[in-house]
Scaffold this motif. Structure first.
Motif, PDB file in Angstrom:
ATOM      1  N   VAL A   1     -20.056  16.028  -2.206  1.00  0.00           N
ATOM      2  CA  VAL A   1     -19.125  16.088  -3.007  1.00  0.00           C
ATOM      3  C   VAL A   1     -19.603  14.849  -4.198  1.00  0.00           C
ATOM      4  CG1 VAL A   1     -16.736  16.165  -3.574  1.00  0.00           C
ATOM      5  CG2 VAL A   1     -17.764  17.084  -1.732  1.00  0.00           C
ATOM      6  N   TYR A   2     -19.914  15.111  -4.968  1.00  0.00           N
ATOM      7  CA  TYR A   2     -19.796  14.304  -5.838  1.00  0.00           C
ATOM      8  C   TYR A   2     -19.001  13.453  -7.172  1.00  0.00           C
ATOM      9  CZ  TYR A   2     -22.907  11.213  -9.237  1.00  0.00           C
ATOM     10  OH  TYR A   2     -23.815   9.889 -10.230  1.00  0.00           O
TER      11      TYR A   2
ATOM     12  N   VAL B   1     -12.291   6.815 -12.533  1.00  0.00           N
ATOM     13  CA  VAL B   1     -12.760   7.175 -13.756  1.00  0.00           C
ATOM     14  C   VAL B   1     -13.211   5.075 -13.490  1.00  0.00           C
ATOM     15  CG1 VAL B   1     -10.897   5.034 -15.116  1.00  0.00           C
ATOM     16  CG2 VAL B   1     -10.620   7.814 -14.249  1.00  0.00           C
ATOM     17  N   THR B   2     -13.393   4.299 -12.438  1.00  0.00           N
ATOM     18  CA  THR B   2     -13.534   2.858 -12.242  1.00  0.00           C
ATOM     19  C   THR B   2     -15.418   2.886 -11.210  1.00  0.00           C
ATOM     20  OG1 THR B   2     -12.743   2.849  -9.990  1.00  0.00           O
ATOM     21  CG2 THR B   2     -11.480   2.347 -12.066  1.00  0.00           C
ATOM     22  N   ARG B   3     -15.912   4.352 -10.462  1.00  0.00           N
ATOM     23  CA  ARG B   3     -17.026   4.538  -9.989  1.00  0.00           C
ATOM     24  C   ARG B   3     -16.725   5.471  -9.375  1.00  0.00           C
ATOM     25  NH1 ARG B   3     -15.214   3.693  -3.576  1.00  0.00           N
ATOM     26  NH2 ARG B   3     -13.667   4.901  -3.184  1.00  0.00           N
ATOM     27  N   GLN B   4     -18.226   6.265  -8.924  1.00  0.00           N
ATOM     28  CA  GLN B   4     -18.469   6.943  -8.551  1.00  0.00           C
ATOM     29  C   GLN B   4     -19.292   7.112  -6.688  1.00  0.00           C
ATOM     30  OE1 GLN B   4     -21.032   6.143 -11.648  1.00  0.00           O
ATOM     31  NE2 GLN B   4     -18.734   7.255 -11.978  1.00  0.00           N
ATOM     32  N   THR B   5     -18.744   8.312  -6.115  1.00  0.00           N
ATOM     33  CA  THR B   5     -18.957   8.582  -4.889  1.00  0.00           C
ATOM     34  C   THR B   5     -19.832   9.535  -4.277  1.00  0.00           C
ATOM     35  OG1 THR B   5     -16.968   8.833  -4.426  1.00  0.00           O
ATOM     36  CG2 THR B   5     -17.358   6.621  -4.190  1.00  0.00           C
ATOM     37  N   ALA B   6     -20.095   9.362  -3.629  1.00  0.00           N
ATOM     38  CA  ALA B   6     -20.908  10.831  -2.629  1.00  0.00           C
ATOM     39  C   ALA B   6     -20.431  10.432  -1.655  1.00  0.00           C
ATOM     40  CB  ALA B   6     -22.286  10.966  -3.095  1.00  0.00           C
ATOM     41  N   GLU B   7     -19.871  11.910  -0.749  1.00  0.00           N
ATOM     42  CA  GLU B   7     -19.517  11.897   0.546  1.00  0.00           C
ATOM     43  C   GLU B   7     -19.587  13.467   1.066  1.00  0.00           C
ATOM     44  OE1 GLU B   7     -15.090  13.579   2.252  1.00  0.00           O
ATOM     45  OE2 GLU B   7     -15.989  13.344   0.244  1.00  0.00           O
ATOM     46  N   VAL B   8     -20.607  13.111   2.050  1.00  0.00           N
ATOM     47  CA  VAL B   8     -21.293  14.672   3.134  1.00  0.00           C
ATOM     48  C   VAL B   8     -20.203  14.311   4.163  1.00  0.00           C
ATOM     49  CG1 VAL B   8     -22.727  15.068   4.555  1.00  0.00           C
ATOM     50  CG2 VAL B   8     -23.463  13.218   2.435  1.00  0.00           C
ATOM     51  N   ARG B   9     -19.808  16.109   4.403  1.00  0.00           N
ATOM     52  CA  ARG B   9     -18.559  16.559   4.672  1.00  0.00           C
ATOM     53  C   ARG B   9     -19.170  18.202   5.400  1.00  0.00           C
ATOM     54  NH1 ARG B   9     -13.062  17.746   1.146  1.00  0.00           N
ATOM     55  NH2 ARG B   9     -15.043  19.579   0.015  1.00  0.00           N
ATOM     56  N   GLU B  10     -18.475  18.589   6.446  1.00  0.00           N
ATOM     57  CA  GLU B  10     -18.985  19.287   7.087  1.00  0.00           C
ATOM     58  C   GLU B  10     -17.535  20.287   7.782  1.00  0.00           C
ATOM     59  OE1 GLU B  10     -21.518  18.938  11.431  1.00  0.00           O
ATOM     60  OE2 GLU B  10     -22.879  19.641   9.233  1.00  0.00           O
TER      61      GLU B  10
END
Length: 386
Positions: free
Chosen positions: A116-117, A121-130
């Motif tokens: 999930v990308y 508003v203040t930042r971007q994050t990427a999450e790897v989840r299962e």
């Protein structure tokens, strides 16, 4: 003699046909009956896999009682050649028939790994989840800054898997420039972006994409979804609003979006701006001033200066009358709806109340008292180091 032999053969044949019919009925019942699985599992089908291999895995996992019946059922229903690669959630008690339907129909994987990308508003994050089959809830493996130099190895590992799914989550209140820059930076997407879409015309939402998806096509999807939302909200508008076009609604909604992060306040915030427009008062809202400074290209990252509050820009609602010429962000559905159906209030002022929300007022005297309270809260926070 021949007559007796023929009679015996007919008897044997009849018995054989009867037994075969019974066997077929039994096999069909086994194929459609609830399966032995007592808790969900995630079945991974590799590219190039066969129905024979999958049937054996299902029997080993306790999902089917007979790999042979499963394989024959797939052949009988003419679905052997329709096997799809991916990860599939097989629920407890699933019949063989239901499992075959699950692993042969077109569509995305229903379990396994998802990346999930998130564009905020203040930042971007990427999450790897299962997905945990037992709870059917996602378990986070890692979350990280996709723009950082050190990317977790698990991200690259999962990117190589053909059944990994991808999703983009677009937050309410981001600007179109922020969205384009974030999409350009993500390596799971491809293609160029010719121009930044008009401000306000990208729908904040969650979008499932495939590895290598075209950035331009994704932006088209976001714009199409936002146009539909704008049309739907405009159809529900109150009759006496001081806005006359969907474009003005979108501008007002974007200001509402940037002014409050408390969902329950949107109607009240909208009522303040509607009341001000009706009375010919300037909107005097800080987010419009900030947009005049940044043009939506990034976050200001500091407080507004007095010179900026006085500086004339097309968006500075301390200086201009009425609405600014364009939206200042991409509003979500709730802000669009608030813009055309504001609460019925007499409020014309609001200020932060220290709780994350706002204190609303009908008179300047009441507003000044609220401002004094907020100044005291600010001073206490500064003195305590918060």
């Amino acid at each position: 003699m021949w007559r007796a032999l023929a009679s015996n053969m007919l008897t044997v044949l009849a018995v054989g046909l009867f037994l075969l019919a019974g066997l077929l009925v039994w096999g069909q019942n086994q194929f459609t009956a609830s399966g032995p699985l007592d808790e969900p599992i995630c079945l991974r089908v590799e590219r190039g896999s066969t129905m024979t291999r999958v049937s054996r895995e299902l029997q080993e996992d306790g999902a089917v009682s007979s790999a042979t019946i499963f394989r024959l059922g797939a052949q009988y229903s003419d679905k052997t050649g329709q096997l799809k690669a991916g990860s599939f959630l097989i629920r407890e008690g699933s019949s063989m028939d239901e499992i075959i339907e699950q692993i042969t129909r077109a569509g995305a994987s229903t379990c396994g790994t998802e990346i999930v990308y998130r564009i905020g508003v203040t930042r971007q994050t990427a999450e790897v989840r299962e997905l945990d089959p037992a709870t059917q809830a996602y378990v986070e493996l890692v979350e990280f800054d996709p723009n950082a130099e050190d990317i977790p190895p698990v991200y690259a590992e999962k990117r190589e898997k053909s059944d990994t799914r991808y999703r983009i989550s677009l937050a309410e209140g981001v600007t179109s420039w922020q969205v384009v820059e974030a999409l350009k930076a993500w390596d799971a997407l491809s293609g160029e972006v010719a121009e930044v879409p008009a401000e306000g015309m990208l729908a904040p939402d969650s979008y499932e994409v495939v590895d290598g998806a075209e950035r331009a096509a994704l932006l088209d999807q976001m714009q199409s979804r936002q146009r539909a939302r704008i049309d739907a909200a405009w159809e529900t508008r109150q009759s006496d609003l001081p806005i006359s076009t969907p474009e003005e609604m979108l501008i007002l909604a974007s200001i509402i979006e940037k002014e409050t992060g408390v969902p329950e306040e949107r109607g009240q915030v909208a009522s303040v701006f509607v009341n001000r427009l009706r009375q010919g008062m300037r909107l005097q809202t800080d987010p419009t001033v900030i947009y005049g400074v940044t043009k939506g290209q990034g976050v200001l990252g500091r407080g507004l200066r007095q010179s900026e509050l006085r500086r004339a820009t097309p968006w500075n609602t301390y200086v201009i009358e009425g609405l600014p010429p364009t939206p200042i962000a991409n509003p979500g559905v709730a802000s669009l709806e608030a813009a055309v159906n504001p609460d019925e209030t007499e409020y014309v002022f609001f200020v932060a109340d220290g709780s994350g929300g706002h204190a609303f007022a009908e008179t300047l005297e009441e507003h000044n008292r609220n401002v004094a309270k907020w100044r005291q809260i600010e001073a206490e926070q500064q003195s305590s180091g918060n």
